[in-house]
Design a protein around this motif. Structure first.
Motif, PDB file in Angstrom:
ATOM      1  N   THR A 191       0.816  -1.212   0.000  1.00 32.63           N
ATOM      2  CA  THR A 191       0.000   0.000   0.000  1.00 32.63           C
ATOM      3  C   THR A 191       0.849   1.261   0.000  1.00 32.63           C
ATOM      4  O   THR A 191       0.356   2.342  -0.310  1.00 32.63           O
ATOM      5  CB  THR A 191      -0.937   0.026   1.232  1.00 32.63           C
ATOM      6  N   GLN A 219      -9.144  -4.874  -5.495  1.00 29.68           N
ATOM      7  CA  GLN A 219     -10.270  -4.018  -5.127  1.00 29.68           C
ATOM      8  C   GLN A 219     -11.279  -3.904  -6.266  1.00 29.68           C
ATOM      9  O   GLN A 219     -12.494  -3.888  -6.035  1.00 29.68           O
ATOM     10  CB  GLN A 219      -9.765  -2.624  -4.735  1.00 29.68           C
ATOM     11  N   CYS A 248     -13.419  -7.011  -6.215  1.00 35.92           N
ATOM     12  CA  CYS A 248     -14.243  -7.025  -4.993  1.00 35.92           C
ATOM     13  C   CYS A 248     -15.424  -6.074  -5.125  1.00 35.92           C
ATOM     14  O   CYS A 248     -16.559  -6.410  -4.767  1.00 35.92           O
ATOM     15  CB  CYS A 248     -13.397  -6.653  -3.775  1.00 35.92           C
ATOM     16  N   GLU A 249     -15.180  -4.882  -5.641  1.00 34.64           N
ATOM     17  CA  GLU A 249     -16.262  -3.910  -5.814  1.00 34.64           C
ATOM     18  C   GLU A 249     -17.316  -4.416  -6.786  1.00 34.64           C
ATOM     19  O   GLU A 249     -18.513  -4.253  -6.564  1.00 34.64           O
ATOM     20  CB  GLU A 249     -15.692  -2.580  -6.302  1.00 34.64           C
ATOM     21  N   LEU A 258     -13.047  -5.670   1.024  1.00 38.22           N
ATOM     22  CA  LEU A 258     -11.630  -6.008   1.039  1.00 38.22           C
ATOM     23  C   LEU A 258     -11.000  -5.477   2.322  1.00 38.22           C
ATOM     24  O   LEU A 258     -11.060  -4.282   2.607  1.00 38.22           O
ATOM     25  CB  LEU A 258     -10.905  -5.409  -0.173  1.00 38.22           C
TER      26      LEU A 258
END
Length: 337
Positions: free
Chosen positions: A70, A83, A86-87, A93
């Motif tokens: 990150t 992400q 996942c969205e 997440l």
């Protein structure tokens, strides 16, 4: 904090009705459901994920464990790719970082299991081997940018060999037969794979491999990993038959090569020497003058595939190699023109 009783009171319905809506049961009129939804928003009420999990309601959680993704700009694409999927699938997440200490991995795994994560993804900043000691029979583990000695979990890796093969082949197609390779440290997995791609491209185009053109471009110095790079470049350019192109271990190295070759040694890029990087770190590649030709590390695609495998019913323990794209910009001279 407001409770389910407060929601029921504000909506003018029973607690049982609110509970049925939260647990996805049918038989509640749209008008009643709308009143409950409005009350929940007004009271800022959110049902407990832990309580719902105990009731058998899926939390829809995918967990990512990283070392320092990150805060690492050039590899953040892995997080973005996960992400993205996942969205699109309505999943949450959750991210935890080990700080490079694998001892923290076990603790994070335990924490995420308590949150009822349906899958755990382990992603590392650079391509390397890891050792997994925990069992993952109920909650699958997916490895990204890292691998085990014996594959027991789905694994996603960048195809470093093909990336270097494509870059070398592209330079050869532009008329370059004297191509230098400045490598990263020998113990890095990517170093050997990229060097193999470089050599395979030469063999397939019937070009003799000159080991004098293969040099290490990084050095063990706490203050400057490129401390002796100028000496290496001067040695290369002093060869009886010097290179017309230089392939760099990464874009950061390519940026330093730009500075030394042009600013210190006085060569023109690409008129006298062509430069190629690796990573496609756009902050570097698109801001050098001329813009840097380089190979993309397919981190976003790797992240997407990891998330897809995480939510799939098939978690076969096999290795998936993802190819990056060679991006030609202005740092390569076409010698055929």
């Amino acid at each position: 904090m407001n409770s389910i009783k407060d929601v029921a009171a504000l909506a003018g319905v029973s607690v049982k009705t609110v509970s049925r809506i939260l647990n996805g049961y049918e038989g509640v009129s749209p008008k009643t459901a709308e009143k409950v939804d409005k009350a929940m928003k007004e009271l800022e009420y959110y049902p407990s994920a832990a309580a719902q999990a105990l009731k058998g309601v899926g939390a829809g959680i995918v967990s990512l464990i990283t070392d320092s993704l990150t805060t690492t700009p050039y590899s953040y694409g892995i997080v973005a790719g996960i992400q993205d999927i996942c969205e699109k699938n309505g999943l949450l997440l959750m991210i935890g970082e080990t700080g490079g200490n694998m001892a923290n991995f076990s603790k994070l795994v335990d924490d995420f299991r308590r949150q009822r994560a349906q899958a755990i993804i382990l992603a590392t900043v650079y391509h390397r081997e890891v050792e997994i000691t925990q069992a993952f029979k109920q909650c699958p583990l997916i490895l990204v940018n890292c691998f085990e000695k014996n594959t027991t979990h789905p694994t996603i890796l960048p195809d470093d060999e093909k990336g270097a093969f494509d870059a070398t082949s592209h330079l050869i197609s532009k008329g370059h037969t004297r191509i230098a390779s400045l490598t990263l440290f020998e113990e890095m997995v990517a170093t050997d794979l990229r060097l193999q791609g470089y050599k395979t491209a030469h063999k397939e185009h019937n070009i003799e491999i000159d080991n004098d053109l293969i040099r290490r471009g990084v050095f063990r110095d706490d203050n400057d990993e490129f401390v002796d790079l100028e000496d290496v470049l001067r040695e290369l350019m002093a060869l009886p038959n010097p290179p017309t192109a230089i392939m760099c271990g990464n874009d950061k190295m390519a940026m330093r090569v730009f500075m030394l070759v042009r600013g210190v040694m006085g060569y023109k890029i690409p008129e006298q020497i062509s430069i190629v990087g690796y990573d496609n770190y756009k902050m570097i590649a698109e801001n050098l003058v001329p813009k840097l030709s380089t190979v993309t590390l397919p981190y976003f695609s790797m992240g997407q595939l990891a998330a897809k495998l995480a939510i799939s019913e098939d978690q076969t323990a096999e290795t998936h190699k993802v190819s990056g794209e060679f991006v030609e910009r202005l740092s390569i001279l076409n010698k055929h023109n």
